[in-house]
Design an enzyme around this catalytic site. Sequence first.
Site, PDB file in Angstrom:
ATOM      1  CB  CYS A  44      10.951 -11.240  21.495  1.00 40.28           C
ATOM      2  SG  CYS A  44      11.280 -12.584  21.812  1.00 40.28           S
ATOM      3  CG  HIS A  57      14.543  -7.706  21.074  1.00 40.77           C
ATOM      4  ND1 HIS A  57      14.248  -8.548  22.464  1.00 40.77           N
ATOM      5  CD2 HIS A  57      14.615  -9.070  20.260  1.00 40.77           C
ATOM      6  CE1 HIS A  57      14.267 -10.247  22.289  1.00 40.77           C
ATOM      7  NE2 HIS A  57      13.715 -10.099  20.704  1.00 40.77           N
ATOM      8  CG  ASN A 112      15.232 -12.903  23.497  1.00 44.10           C
ATOM      9  OD1 ASN A 112      15.100 -11.957  24.163  1.00 44.10           O
ATOM     10  ND2 ASN A 112      15.347 -13.827  22.046  1.00 44.10           N
TER      11      ASN A 112
END
Length: 358
Positions: free
Chosen positions: A110, A247, A277
Amino acid sequence: MQYATITGWGKCVPPATLTNDDLATFMETSDEWIKPRTGISQRHISHVDTSELASVAAKRALAAAGLEGSDIDMIILATATPDTLIPNIASTVQANIGANCAAFDINAACSGFLYALSLATGQIRSGSARKVLVIGAERLSFFIDWSRRETAVLFGDGAGAVVVEATDKVEGVLSYELNNDPEGREILKASFGSGMDRYSADSLDFFIQFDGREIFKRAIQGMANLSAKVLENCDMDKDQVDLVIPHQANERIIDTLVHKMKIDPTKAFVNIANYGNTSAATIPIAICDALEQDLIKPGQHILSCAFGAGLTSAAILLKWGERITPINESDAELPPCDQTGLELIKRAVDYFYRHQNS
């Protein structure tokens, strides 16, 4: 000194969505359970490979910068879910946009987009490149065990891209910090790779493994520490930050992060409700959304931070340039999709529930 400034941006999300209510049709969950815990309302499910999502986002970013693929000196594609391990899928994007340059993938999970943007900045600062295409693209639905609620509700598919160009102006990426905490390697992983027993049918049961409580704690610490460092590197105070683009893993993590850093929570951009996500794609998609919503203004100082499997972490402080509108627009589109999100994942859902009950 050469600075690396963002001159083009583009995103690509597949048309099929999977809502929380959709998930409730085959697992024990509900919108009332998912939304308060994560901030997620829906996620997108791709009907195409990661490279195709990345290529559309790249073409849109190039158009926004007023460039052609042939103008690019380097392509850095951040992904944990490539179509193929050999060759890299940056080469697929390169072929699709007509570029003649260096092209490679990186996997920092990520944190991948910020890692890639940092690498691009280093190339520009060194004089090795003047125009770099940076992409974050993921097809995380490939890794999901749909019988495991703790991960099935979190992830989605999508891609985002930016073009960074060399400039003598003091703008663009002002500072970046990267780190990895190997003690956390086992708390977020998917056991897919050459360590698998390729001759065992059980090896096909790879999926994302997740220790949410431990990740929450380490993510906050990692992002906060690196964010403080990039501000210190630039001799800036947190109050001078105009916008935070973190994020998009969990809305609770974002809320806790800005509280820990004592940053005005209204400065934090959050779009996780619409996408879930999307790993390396979350930040470039968020940049595009923030521009579309007129939240990014010329000259703003933007703080971005991320964490991911590894456990990687990254933070970047950038000063936005003068332009907030695209020079051109691309007509690049994904091929049509005639299935719903539920229909796209049905085969995987059936497989994992059948395996669970066998």
